[in-house]
Scaffold this motif. Structure first.
Motif: not given
Length: 392
Positions: A216, A220, A239-240, A242-245, A271, A274-275
């Motif tokens: 993880e 990227g 992806c979202q 994890c990346h939507d925080a 960094r 990014s989230c």
């Protein structure tokens, strides 16, 4: 030609024959999601049979016409009887080569009316056509390796993806994942979950996509240069997730990360962003914990001072004035303060106070700036006030 086919086709079954005892050891090298665990309670020696003159097609002739992985290519008694006189052995006669039941079925006693232990070779979770490969003159050993030193074949003799890529390079044959891997009917993406396991790139896979520990943190760069390969298995929603925080993966942020995150945030804010969105995530969390101007007064710590005294920070221009500090590192300010905090003093709409944030001489260029993009202007100004200042 016939001899080549036999040499090759025996390997097809060789790979299936051995699995029962060896599946646990080779499972680390052959994915259970592709090749389910096998159980083959047989005694067999490929090396001995090849030395005696047997060839692949002697036992696995059906592979030449096989168009599906569901076809059973293991030999039965009919194939064995071409060399082993099973009927004579049943009558108690001596045979050469040996043909008694326990020759191949260790521990089996024919005097006890029970069937021998069942051979279980589940269908591989692949799309594969042996006939196409045989017609193209692909030798069995190309995919299954030489059997000259193999006794009971195992999953170790089943081909790995690196072997397939020797031909499936996009020129000789298609390199699309769906050529060999089953897909989901609705989305067309690869099917990842099977009763035998989850399809996941393993160490040493030829695409360099080992999804092992810490992937993880490194995926990227690969996703940015070869997104199409990722999309063979993953949807944007993956992806979202994890990346939507919205949820903190423990593998990314360890326990007690709250007390440690300021150090990393100061060192690597790009960094973090990014989230996490600074205004909707950082500022909101800080307000809930009592940090930030808009936090409830009852939550604010009484023994912590972030800024200098009020006059130095707000009223008196100088190196410690908040405007100077904000111009140096606005990201740090935004982690606690919302845009509305600034507008409470620096907006023409403010009822509290109206302090001009623009530098000297800005009026001469405001019309050009507003004509290019007035969305930023309208944050603080009304259409009327822009016209009055000559910016319209």
């Amino acid at each position: 030609m016939e001899r080549q086919f036999r040499t090759a086709l025996g390997i097809v079954v060789v790979s299936f024959v051995a699995a029962g005892i060896a599946w646990a050891a080779t499972g680390r090298e052959r994915s259970l999601a592709v090749y389910p665990a096998q159980h083959i309670p047989l005694r067999f020696d490929h090396k001995q049979h090849l030395a005696a003159g047997a060839e692949c097609v002697t036992c696995h002739d059906a592979a030449r016409a096989s168009g599906s992985v569901k076809d059973r290519l293991l030999p039965g008694h009919e194939e064995c009887e071409s060399c082993h006189d099973i009927e004579a052995a049943r009558k108690g006669e001596k045979t050469d080569p040996a043909a008694s039941c326990h020759t191949c079925h260790p521990g089996f006693d024919p005097t006890v009316r029970m069937a021998p232990a069942k051979v279980d070779v589940p269908t591989a979770n692949l799309r594969f056509n042996h006939k196409v490969h045989v017609d193209k003159k692909v030798q069995c050993a190309t995919c299954h390796g030489a059997m000259t030193d193999v006794q009971l074949a195992s999953r170790q003799q089943l081909p790995k993806m690196a072997t397939c890529f020797e031909c499936h390079d996009g020129t000789v044959a298609s390199k699309a994942c769906a050529t060999c891997h089953p897909t989901q009917p609705a989305s067309g993406r690869l099917q990842l979950t099977f009763p035998s396991g989850v399809l996941r790139p393993m160490q040493g896979n030829p695409l360099g996509l080992d999804h092992g520990p810490r992937y993880e943190f490194t995926h990227g760069n690969r996703a940015s240069v070869d997104r199409q390969t990722c999309m063979s298995c993953h949807a944007e929603s993956d992806c979202q997730s994890c990346h939507d925080a919205l949820q903190k993966p423990l593998s990314v942020h360890p326990n007690d990360y709250l007390t440690l995150h300021p150090v990393q945030a100061r060192q690597d804010s790009v960094r973090c962003s990014s989230c996490h969105r600074t205004q909707s995530f950082c500022a909101a969390c800080h307000e809930r914990t009592g940090v930030g101007m808009d936090a409830d007064r009852s939550l604010r710590p009484r023994n912590v001072k972030v800024h200098p005294d009020y006059n130095t920070w707000v009223e008196v221009p100088g190196p410690q004035h908040h405007g100077i500090v904000a111009s140096r590192d606005l990201q740090q300010c935004a982690s606690c303060h919302r845009e509305e905090s600034c507008m409470s003093c620096h907006s023409a709409r403010s009822e509290r106070r109206q302090v001009n944030p623009h530098p000297d001489g800005f009026g001469a260029m405001c019309k050009r700036a507003a004509s290019a993009n007035d969305r930023a202007c309208l944050k603080c100004h009304t259409e009327t006030s822009l016209a009055e200042k000559g910016c319209r």
